[in-house]
Design a protein around this motif. Structure first.
Motif, PDB file in Angstrom:
ATOM      1  N   LYS A 200      -1.211  13.559  -5.596  1.00  0.00           N
ATOM      2  CA  LYS A 200      -1.441  15.001  -5.532  1.00  0.00           C
ATOM      3  C   LYS A 200      -2.463  15.349  -4.452  1.00  0.00           C
ATOM      4  CE  LYS A 200      -0.324  15.943 -10.383  1.00  0.00           C
ATOM      5  NZ  LYS A 200      -0.838  16.489 -11.672  1.00  0.00           N
ATOM      6  N   GLU A 201      -3.398  14.444  -4.196  1.00  0.00           N
ATOM      7  CA  GLU A 201      -4.448  14.704  -3.218  1.00  0.00           C
ATOM      8  C   GLU A 201      -4.552  13.539  -2.236  1.00  0.00           C
ATOM      9  OE1 GLU A 201      -9.285  15.627  -3.020  1.00  0.00           O
ATOM     10  OE2 GLU A 201      -8.311  15.077  -4.900  1.00  0.00           O
ATOM     11  N   GLY A 202      -4.441  13.868  -0.948  1.00  0.00           N
ATOM     12  CA  GLY A 202      -4.669  12.854   0.075  1.00  0.00           C
ATOM     13  C   GLY A 202      -3.606  11.788   0.170  1.00  0.00           C
ATOM     14  N   GLY A 203      -2.354  12.131  -0.045  1.00  0.00           N
ATOM     15  CA  GLY A 203      -1.297  11.142   0.054  1.00  0.00           C
ATOM     16  C   GLY A 203      -1.267  10.460   1.416  1.00  0.00           C
ATOM     17  N   GLY A 204      -1.271   9.113   1.406  1.00  0.00           N
ATOM     18  CA  GLY A 204      -1.252   8.350   2.647  1.00  0.00           C
ATOM     19  C   GLY A 204      -2.612   7.966   3.151  1.00  0.00           C
ATOM     20  N   PRO A 218      -9.414  10.570  -1.043  1.00  0.00           N
ATOM     21  CA  PRO A 218      -9.129  10.502   0.398  1.00  0.00           C
ATOM     22  C   PRO A 218     -10.400  10.623   1.219  1.00  0.00           C
ATOM     23  CG  PRO A 218      -8.460  12.617  -0.526  1.00  0.00           C
ATOM     24  CD  PRO A 218      -8.792  11.744  -1.677  1.00  0.00           C
ATOM     25  N   ASN A 219     -10.520   9.759   2.199  1.00  0.00           N
ATOM     26  CA  ASN A 219     -11.699   9.714   3.057  1.00  0.00           C
ATOM     27  C   ASN A 219     -11.231   9.534   4.488  1.00  0.00           C
ATOM     28  OD1 ASN A 219     -13.911   8.382   4.597  1.00  0.00           O
ATOM     29  ND2 ASN A 219     -15.015   8.552   2.662  1.00  0.00           N
ATOM     30  N   ALA A 220     -11.463  10.543   5.329  1.00  0.00           N
ATOM     31  CA  ALA A 220     -10.968  10.486   6.703  1.00  0.00           C
ATOM     32  C   ALA A 220     -11.621   9.361   7.490  1.00  0.00           C
ATOM     33  CB  ALA A 220     -11.212  11.825   7.396  1.00  0.00           C
ATOM     34  N   ASP A 221     -12.905   9.134   7.242  1.00  0.00           N
ATOM     35  CA  ASP A 221     -13.621   8.051   7.915  1.00  0.00           C
ATOM     36  C   ASP A 221     -12.967   6.710   7.594  1.00  0.00           C
ATOM     37  OD1 ASP A 221     -15.483   6.428   9.123  1.00  0.00           O
ATOM     38  OD2 ASP A 221     -17.109   6.893   7.745  1.00  0.00           O
ATOM     39  N   ALA A 222     -12.756   6.469   6.292  1.00  0.00           N
ATOM     40  CA  ALA A 222     -12.127   5.217   5.874  1.00  0.00           C
ATOM     41  C   ALA A 222     -10.698   5.117   6.396  1.00  0.00           C
ATOM     42  CB  ALA A 222     -12.130   5.120   4.354  1.00  0.00           C
ATOM     43  N   THR A 223     -10.002   6.236   6.468  1.00  0.00           N
ATOM     44  CA  THR A 223      -8.612   6.229   6.928  1.00  0.00           C
ATOM     45  C   THR A 223      -8.526   5.859   8.410  1.00  0.00           C
ATOM     46  OG1 THR A 223      -8.056   7.936   5.315  1.00  0.00           O
ATOM     47  CG2 THR A 223      -6.495   7.581   7.095  1.00  0.00           C
ATOM     48  N   ALA A 224      -9.404   6.419   9.230  1.00  0.00           N
ATOM     49  CA  ALA A 224      -9.402   6.081  10.656  1.00  0.00           C
ATOM     50  C   ALA A 224      -9.726   4.611  10.859  1.00  0.00           C
ATOM     51  CB  ALA A 224     -10.402   6.960  11.398  1.00  0.00           C
ATOM     52  N   ALA A 225     -10.708   4.109  10.105  1.00  0.00           N
ATOM     53  CA  ALA A 225     -11.074   2.697  10.225  1.00  0.00           C
ATOM     54  C   ALA A 225      -9.943   1.797   9.760  1.00  0.00           C
ATOM     55  CB  ALA A 225     -12.339   2.421   9.415  1.00  0.00           C
ATOM     56  N   ALA A 226      -9.319   2.158   8.627  1.00  0.00           N
ATOM     57  CA  ALA A 226      -8.242   1.340   8.071  1.00  0.00           C
ATOM     58  C   ALA A 226      -7.003   1.357   8.950  1.00  0.00           C
ATOM     59  CB  ALA A 226      -7.895   1.821   6.664  1.00  0.00           C
ATOM     60  N   LEU A 227      -6.730   2.484   9.593  1.00  0.00           N
ATOM     61  CA  LEU A 227      -5.595   2.553  10.517  1.00  0.00           C
ATOM     62  C   LEU A 227      -5.792   1.560  11.652  1.00  0.00           C
ATOM     63  CD1 LEU A 227      -3.084   3.625  11.903  1.00  0.00           C
ATOM     64  CD2 LEU A 227      -4.374   5.663  12.593  1.00  0.00           C
ATOM     65  N   LEU A 228      -6.993   1.529  12.211  1.00  0.00           N
ATOM     66  CA  LEU A 228      -7.279   0.596  13.304  1.00  0.00           C
ATOM     67  C   LEU A 228      -7.232  -0.847  12.805  1.00  0.00           C
ATOM     68  CD1 LEU A 228      -7.969   0.902  16.319  1.00  0.00           C
ATOM     69  CD2 LEU A 228     -10.376   0.698  15.702  1.00  0.00           C
ATOM     70  N   GLY A 229      -7.834  -1.093  11.647  1.00  0.00           N
ATOM     71  CA  GLY A 229      -7.821  -2.442  11.088  1.00  0.00           C
ATOM     72  C   GLY A 229      -6.442  -2.864  10.647  1.00  0.00           C
ATOM     73  N   GLY A 230      -5.655  -1.905  10.154  1.00  0.00           N
ATOM     74  CA  GLY A 230      -4.318  -2.236   9.666  1.00  0.00           C
ATOM     75  C   GLY A 230      -3.389  -2.738  10.740  1.00  0.00           C
ATOM     76  N   VAL A 231      -3.635  -2.310  11.982  1.00  0.00           N
ATOM     77  CA  VAL A 231      -2.821  -2.817  13.098  1.00  0.00           C
ATOM     78  C   VAL A 231      -3.558  -3.939  13.834  1.00  0.00           C
ATOM     79  CG1 VAL A 231      -1.521  -0.690  13.409  1.00  0.00           C
ATOM     80  CG2 VAL A 231      -3.690  -0.960  14.605  1.00  0.00           C
ATOM     81  N   CYS A 248       4.895   9.438   6.081  1.00  0.00           N
ATOM     82  CA  CYS A 248       4.360   8.679   4.948  1.00  0.00           C
ATOM     83  C   CYS A 248       5.504   8.168   4.089  1.00  0.00           C
ATOM     84  CB  CYS A 248       3.422   9.573   4.127  1.00  0.00           C
ATOM     85  SG  CYS A 248       2.273   8.659   3.072  1.00  0.00           S
ATOM     86  N   GLN A 249       5.516   6.879   3.836  1.00  0.00           N
ATOM     87  CA  GLN A 249       6.582   6.262   3.045  1.00  0.00           C
ATOM     88  C   GLN A 249       5.971   5.276   2.060  1.00  0.00           C
ATOM     89  OE1 GLN A 249       9.100   4.473   6.064  1.00  0.00           O
ATOM     90  NE2 GLN A 249      10.458   6.253   6.103  1.00  0.00           N
ATOM     91  N   ASP A 250       6.307   5.421   0.813  1.00  0.00           N
ATOM     92  CA  ASP A 250       5.851   4.482  -0.213  1.00  0.00           C
ATOM     93  C   ASP A 250       6.824   3.313  -0.292  1.00  0.00           C
ATOM     94  OD1 ASP A 250       3.478   5.664  -1.123  1.00  0.00           O
ATOM     95  OD2 ASP A 250       4.595   7.088  -2.358  1.00  0.00           O
ATOM     96  N   PRO A 256       0.624  -4.017   5.343  1.00  0.00           N
ATOM     97  CA  PRO A 256      -0.536  -3.474   6.044  1.00  0.00           C
ATOM     98  C   PRO A 256      -0.147  -2.454   7.115  1.00  0.00           C
ATOM     99  CG  PRO A 256      -0.756  -5.842   5.794  1.00  0.00           C
ATOM    100  CD  PRO A 256       0.625  -5.495   5.349  1.00  0.00           C
ATOM    101  N   GLU A 257       0.907  -2.740   7.862  1.00  0.00           N
ATOM    102  CA  GLU A 257       1.318  -1.812   8.916  1.00  0.00           C
ATOM    103  C   GLU A 257       1.818  -0.495   8.330  1.00  0.00           C
ATOM    104  OE1 GLU A 257       4.310  -1.451  12.775  1.00  0.00           O
ATOM    105  OE2 GLU A 257       4.223  -3.315  11.615  1.00  0.00           O
ATOM    106  N   ARG A 258       2.589  -0.576   7.233  1.00  0.00           N
ATOM    107  CA  ARG A 258       3.097   0.648   6.615  1.00  0.00           C
ATOM    108  C   ARG A 258       1.945   1.487   6.066  1.00  0.00           C
ATOM    109  NH1 ARG A 258       6.596   3.541   7.993  1.00  0.00           N
ATOM    110  NH2 ARG A 258       4.934   5.067   7.860  1.00  0.00           N
ATOM    111  N   ALA A 259       0.983   0.822   5.440  1.00  0.00           N
ATOM    112  CA  ALA A 259      -0.183   1.529   4.915  1.00  0.00           C
ATOM    113  C   ALA A 259      -0.956   2.201   6.045  1.00  0.00           C
ATOM    114  CB  ALA A 259      -1.089   0.564   4.157  1.00  0.00           C
TER     115      ALA A 259
END
Length: 426
Positions: A200-204, A218-231, A248-250, A256-259
């Motif tokens: 309901k909140e912050g999907g993806g 949802p945390n934008a800081d963590a999301t930006a870091a995780a996107l870089l780390g995920g690839v 966004c796909q479940d 890791p790449e999909r996340a």
């Protein structure tokens, strides 16, 4: 990772709310706090003029990483100061005022400072022993779930785990096979912080850590870091050819790449209206309105462009060019470095950043660089060079073919003359 959050988490490690507020303050465009009056003069090799207690190694590392990205070699004094901060264990503290005193049980080391320093040592390419020593300590600090917390033994969080992944990648250490004592990889830990697309909140998005109830926010800081780390990328990286917008796909199981790409979709949606990310107001602040988060926006631009979503990051990059000058000036070397990272990744010239020379401004915050090399080519210029080289090769191959036909024709004509001459003699 923003200047604000990095300093705030360092202060939080000391469990002092008052210190947290002071450390977090530099995230705004207001002037950064000056070092306390009783603070001794900073070493000549350091970058910045503010109190380095909570971000000395961090800002030093980011400053030198940014310099290497734009073909600037830091001064020997700057490199030596960073090397002097490392403990025999390989770990780095946020700041060690007396580097002549060996590290002991009272020396507070952390994964973030160590990971940033390792990435810098990898970029300098002259200190493999120090770099590998840092990687070894990071490996020893890995949690059972495969990730890392801010300090050794602390619960894993998305930011620290992603940052260490970047350090391992920079040092050439295999990330996917860096298994914990329970056989879990860093990527398995990283995707555990991913929020499902149908939430309901912050999907993806990614959460920093689960709250007391186990829920991820949802945390934008963590999301930006995780996107870089995920690839599997480090802080200094280059963009790839832009592709379609992220979706966004479940998937089950979640890779890791999909996340990471799910995280990209969250960032794009979050920045769509204003072109930037926001930071929550400080506790007790009179103004409860969110403020622009310059550092996280720069980090998001780097992450999105690295993952192939450069088209979706264009508006945010333009926003940074127009609005981040005062923020960078107030926050110093780490802030200038984050903007240079974003410019480098997107192929933007950091020397003409909306009329500001970010490289010159960064260099001025520390010791005079050892040397400043030729200006690196932007991504657009590199693509043009490659296109010209391809056209030249094609032209040369055509010329060679033409020359070959001409030479063959000349041989045929010559042979006809010889035959005709022989017939006349006969």
């Amino acid at each position: 990772m923003t200047v604000r959050r990095r300093a705030a988490r360092s202060a939080a490690a000391c469990a002092a709310f008052a210190v947290l507020c002071v450390a977090a303050a530099p995230s705004t465009a207001s002037a950064a706090p000056a070092a306390p009056a009783d603070t001794p003069p900073l070493p000549a090799g350091m970058y910045g003029t503010t109190d380095p207690t909570y971000d000395g190694v961090w800002r030093q590392s980011l400053a030198m990483l940014a310099q290497r990205a734009v073909n600037v070699m830091p001064a020997d004094s700057a490199v030596n100061w960073l090397l002097g901060q490392q403990c025999d264990s390989g770990a780095f503290p946020a700041y060690r005022p007396d580097a002549t005193k060996p590290c002991d049980a009272t020396t507070v080391v952390d994964t973030n400072s160590t990971a940033a320093a390792v990435q810098t040592l990898a970029a300098l390419m002259k200190y493999p022993d120090a770099m590998n020593n840092g990687i070894s300590w990071l490996a020893s600090a890995q949690n059972k779930d495969g990730g890392w917390g801010y300090s050794a033994g602390a619960p894993s969080d998305a930011n620290s785990t992603a940052l260490v992944i970047g350090a391992l990648a920079a040092g050439g250490a295999p990330v996917g096979t860096r298994l914990s004592t329970e056989g879990r990889s860093p990527y398995q830990s990283l995707i555990s912080f991913a929020i499902p697309c149908d939430a309901k909140e912050g999907g993806g998005a990614f959460g920093y850590q689960p709250d007391k109830s186990g829920k991820l926010l949802p945390n934008a800081d963590a999301t930006a870091a995780a996107l870089l780390g995920g690839v599997g990328k480090r802080m200094v990286t280059t963009g790839v050819e832009p592709g379609p917008a992220p979706v966004c796909q479940d998937l089950h199981p979640l890779t890791p790449e999909r996340a990471a790409r799910n995280g990209a979709s969250y960032l794009v949606k979050t920045m769509a209206k204003t072109g930037h990310l926001d930071q929550p107001p400080m506790p007790g602040a009179e103004d409860s309105a969110p403020l622009p988060d310059y550092g996280n926006t720069a980090d998001a631009v780097v992450a999105l462009t690295t993952a192939g979503y450069g088209d979706q990051a264009t508006a945010s990059m333009k926003w940074l060019e127009k609005n981040s000058a005062d923020w960078a000036k107030a926050n110093g070397p780490a802030a200038y470095a984050q903007l240079i990272f974003a410019a480098h990744t997107t192929g933007t010239d950091p020397r003409t950043f909306d009329g500001i020379d970010l490289v010159k401004a960064l260099n001025a915050t520390g010791p005079t660089p050892k040397w400043i090399g030729p200006k690196p080519l932007t991504t657009t210029e590199q693509q043009k060079v490659l296109a010209d080289q391809k056209a030249e090769r094609h032209s040369m191959s055509g010329n060679v073919w033409t020359m070959g036909i001409g030479a063959f024709a000349a041989l045929v004509i010559c042979a006809l003359f010889v035959l005709r001459a022989r017939r006349r003699r006969s």
